[in-house]
Write a protein that holds these residues in place. Structure first.
Motif, PDB file in Angstrom:
ATOM      1  N   GLY A 205       0.783  -1.230   0.000  1.00 17.35           N
ATOM      2  CA  GLY A 205       0.000   0.000   0.000  1.00 17.35           C
ATOM      3  C   GLY A 205       0.809   1.270   0.000  1.00 17.35           C
ATOM      4  O   GLY A 205       0.257   2.354   0.214  1.00 17.35           O
ATOM      5  N   SER A 206       2.098   1.196  -0.284  1.00 20.16           N
ATOM      6  CA  SER A 206       2.961   2.371  -0.141  1.00 20.16           C
ATOM      7  C   SER A 206       2.826   3.380  -1.276  1.00 20.16           C
ATOM      8  O   SER A 206       3.100   4.555  -1.111  1.00 20.16           O
ATOM      9  CB  SER A 206       4.417   1.943  -0.009  1.00 20.16           C
ATOM     10  OG  SER A 206       4.826   1.188  -1.130  1.00 20.16           O
ATOM     11  N   LYS A 207       2.441   2.930  -2.474  1.00 15.70           N
ATOM     12  CA  LYS A 207       2.295   3.803  -3.641  1.00 15.70           C
ATOM     13  C   LYS A 207       3.518   4.717  -3.824  1.00 15.70           C
ATOM     14  O   LYS A 207       3.430   5.945  -3.683  1.00 15.70           O
ATOM     15  CB  LYS A 207       1.012   4.633  -3.542  1.00 15.70           C
ATOM     16  CG  LYS A 207      -0.250   3.793  -3.590  1.00 15.70           C
ATOM     17  CD  LYS A 207      -1.501   4.644  -3.590  1.00 15.70           C
ATOM     18  CE  LYS A 207      -2.747   3.776  -3.667  1.00 15.70           C
ATOM     19  NZ  LYS A 207      -3.991   4.584  -3.623  1.00 15.70           N
ATOM     20  N   PRO A 208       4.664   4.156  -4.173  1.00 17.66           N
ATOM     21  CA  PRO A 208       5.868   4.969  -4.352  1.00 17.66           C
ATOM     22  C   PRO A 208       5.706   5.960  -5.497  1.00 17.66           C
ATOM     23  O   PRO A 208       5.126   5.627  -6.539  1.00 17.66           O
ATOM     24  CB  PRO A 208       6.940   3.927  -4.666  1.00 17.66           C
ATOM     25  CG  PRO A 208       6.181   2.779  -5.270  1.00 17.66           C
ATOM     26  CD  PRO A 208       4.884   2.742  -4.515  1.00 17.66           C
ATOM     27  N   HIS A 209       6.236   7.173  -5.295  1.00 16.43           N
ATOM     28  CA  HIS A 209       6.006   8.224  -6.288  1.00 16.43           C
ATOM     29  C   HIS A 209       7.293   8.759  -6.905  1.00 16.43           C
ATOM     30  O   HIS A 209       7.440   8.793  -8.111  1.00 16.43           O
ATOM     31  CB  HIS A 209       5.222   9.379  -5.643  1.00 16.43           C
ATOM     32  CG  HIS A 209       4.928  10.499  -6.584  1.00 16.43           C
ATOM     33  ND1 HIS A 209       5.714  11.623  -6.679  1.00 16.43           N
ATOM     34  CD2 HIS A 209       3.937  10.657  -7.499  1.00 16.43           C
ATOM     35  CE1 HIS A 209       5.219  12.432  -7.601  1.00 16.43           C
ATOM     36  NE2 HIS A 209       4.141  11.865  -8.105  1.00 16.43           N
ATOM     37  N   THR A 222       9.884   8.331  -2.065  1.00 19.15           N
ATOM     38  CA  THR A 222       8.704   8.809  -1.340  1.00 19.15           C
ATOM     39  C   THR A 222       7.595   7.760  -1.464  1.00 19.15           C
ATOM     40  O   THR A 222       7.271   7.303  -2.560  1.00 19.15           O
ATOM     41  CB  THR A 222       8.192  10.160  -1.869  1.00 19.15           C
ATOM     42  OG1 THR A 222       8.037  10.104  -3.287  1.00 19.15           O
ATOM     43  CG2 THR A 222       9.133  11.283  -1.514  1.00 19.15           C
ATOM     44  N   LEU A 223       7.028   7.392  -0.316  1.00 14.21           N
ATOM     45  CA  LEU A 223       5.918   6.442  -0.267  1.00 14.21           C
ATOM     46  C   LEU A 223       4.643   7.245  -0.035  1.00 14.21           C
ATOM     47  O   LEU A 223       4.225   7.472   1.103  1.00 14.21           O
ATOM     48  CB  LEU A 223       6.144   5.416   0.849  1.00 14.21           C
ATOM     49  CG  LEU A 223       7.474   4.652   0.781  1.00 14.21           C
ATOM     50  CD1 LEU A 223       7.576   3.659   1.936  1.00 14.21           C
ATOM     51  CD2 LEU A 223       7.648   3.949  -0.556  1.00 14.21           C
ATOM     52  N   TRP A 224       4.049   7.682  -1.121  1.00 12.20           N
ATOM     53  CA  TRP A 224       2.892   8.581  -1.043  1.00 12.20           C
ATOM     54  C   TRP A 224       1.735   7.932  -0.283  1.00 12.20           C
ATOM     55  O   TRP A 224       1.115   8.544   0.579  1.00 12.20           O
ATOM     56  CB  TRP A 224       2.466   8.951  -2.463  1.00 12.20           C
ATOM     57  CG  TRP A 224       1.225   9.765  -2.532  1.00 12.20           C
ATOM     58  CD1 TRP A 224       1.012  10.999  -2.001  1.00 12.20           C
ATOM     59  CD2 TRP A 224       0.010   9.394  -3.189  1.00 12.20           C
ATOM     60  NE1 TRP A 224      -0.266  11.430  -2.285  1.00 12.20           N
ATOM     61  CE2 TRP A 224      -0.899  10.453  -3.012  1.00 12.20           C
ATOM     62  CE3 TRP A 224      -0.392   8.272  -3.910  1.00 12.20           C
ATOM     63  CZ2 TRP A 224      -2.189  10.424  -3.534  1.00 12.20           C
ATOM     64  CZ3 TRP A 224      -1.673   8.251  -4.432  1.00 12.20           C
ATOM     65  CH2 TRP A 224      -2.554   9.314  -4.240  1.00 12.20           C
ATOM     66  N   GLY A 225       1.465   6.679  -0.560  1.00 14.11           N
ATOM     67  CA  GLY A 225       0.351   6.001   0.088  1.00 14.11           C
ATOM     68  C   GLY A 225       0.574   5.707   1.558  1.00 14.11           C
ATOM     69  O   GLY A 225      -0.385   5.564   2.319  1.00 14.11           O
ATOM     70  N   ALA A 226       1.834   5.614   1.970  1.00 19.92           N
ATOM     71  CA  ALA A 226       2.155   5.298   3.364  1.00 19.92           C
ATOM     72  C   ALA A 226       2.576   6.523   4.160  1.00 19.92           C
ATOM     73  O   ALA A 226       2.908   6.402   5.342  1.00 19.92           O
ATOM     74  CB  ALA A 226       3.278   4.260   3.407  1.00 19.92           C
ATOM     75  N   ALA A 227       2.552   7.713   3.535  1.00 28.21           N
ATOM     76  CA  ALA A 227       2.978   8.949   4.199  1.00 28.21           C
ATOM     77  C   ALA A 227       4.365   8.784   4.821  1.00 28.21           C
ATOM     78  O   ALA A 227       4.589   9.091   5.993  1.00 28.21           O
ATOM     79  CB  ALA A 227       1.959   9.379   5.258  1.00 28.21           C
ATOM     80  N   ALA A 228       5.297   8.280   4.010  1.00 26.59           N
ATOM     81  CA  ALA A 228       6.611   7.943   4.547  1.00 26.59           C
ATOM     82  C   ALA A 228       7.685   8.093   3.477  1.00 26.59           C
ATOM     83  O   ALA A 228       7.407   8.300   2.290  1.00 26.59           O
ATOM     84  CB  ALA A 228       6.614   6.513   5.090  1.00 26.59           C
TER      85      ALA A 228
END
Length: 275
Positions: A205-209, A222-228
């Motif tokens: 679920g991290s959705k890397p951007h 940046t892991l947009w989906g994981a706010a990390a």
């Protein structure tokens, strides 16, 4: 790691891209039509629909950025109209600025004085996204599920990804190959000069951007989906994950000369991550 946040603009202005240029940190405020320096300067692009997105150091030592809303690329002091909607941008190996045209399946090349050339990528509906430079230009084909490579004379090679419907976005050339991320597949990838592709799993679920390569052969993502934010070593292992807070929406990132990392958080700030 120490994380320090700097508020930039209002809560709805949306810091999106970030770059370190001449020792100054710049960010694009995508919803405000503004580019800003962390030192406090705001430059209004005088176009509410400009949507400044990706920003990078140019070959002339000033920030260059794309304006996907009004089809322009340029610097804080000048801009040039281009034939399509630009998004990714980088300084090329030929002292020019290169960028993607998402809606026309072309790459653009522009000199610092505004001489423009465009080149077809050879694939229809591929939606070229981010772009980076090594000896050639490398770019992600978000809808084409591939990595593209173009010489400075416009010759194109396309490398399909092993994973279907991966949705590649960010890309960054570094030691040992070119890193990229797959926002839909939740993976990082690396492609070498001979076209060999490796893929590495990221947290579910991290959705890397976005991705930026590091000198040790690894990268930050940046892991947009994981706010990390995640750090990978040269073997593709996740060796660190740094939470940036619920709703932070991390997008662009940039590596500073001291090895620290800057991240644009769309909630209204820029974060600085220091060892």
């Amino acid at each position: 790691m120490a994380v320090t946040e700097f508020t930039v603009g209002g809560p709805n202005e949306g810091p999106y891209g970030v770059a370190v240029v001449g020792g100054e940190v710049w960010t694009t405020l995508v919803h405000a039509g503004v580019v800003a320096r962390l030192s406090g300067e705001r430059i209004d692009l005088e176009a509410a629909n400009a949507r400044p997105c990706v920003i990078v150091p140019g070959p002339d030592g000033v920030p260059w950025f794309t304006r996907s809303g009004d089809n322009r690329v340029g610097t804080p002091k000048q801009s040039f109209e281009v034939p399509g909607s630009p998004y990714g941008i980088c300084a090329g190996p030929d002292d020019a600025v290169w960028f993607t045209l998402m809606d026309t399946d072309h790459l653009g090349r522009i000199t610092v004085d505004g001489e423009l050339t465009t080149y077809p990528i050879g694939t229809s509906g591929a939606f070229p996204s981010m772009i980076t430079a090594a000896d050639d230009l490398w770019f992600t084909l978000n809808q084409g599920n591939a990595i593209g490579r173009m010489t400075t004379s416009g010759e194109v090679t396309t490398y399909p990804l092993p994973t279907d419907a991966a949705g590649p976005v960010g890309i960054s050339a570094g030691a040992g190959g070119v890193w990229f991320v797959e926002i839909l597949a939740g993976q990082a990838g690396r492609i070498t000069a001979d076209g060999t592709i490796e893929e590495f799993p990221l947290p579910a679920g991290s959705k890397p951007h976005a991705v930026v390569a590091t000198d040790d052969g690894g990268c930050w993502i940046t892991l947009w989906g994981a706010a990390a934010l995640a750090r990978l070593d040269a073997a593709g292992n996740v060796i660190e994950q740094i939470g940036l807070g619920t709703g932070s929406e991390p997008h662009g990132l940039a590596l500073d000369t001291d090895g620290s990392v800057w991240v644009a958080l769309e909630r209204g700030s820029v974060a600085h991550i220091q060892p």
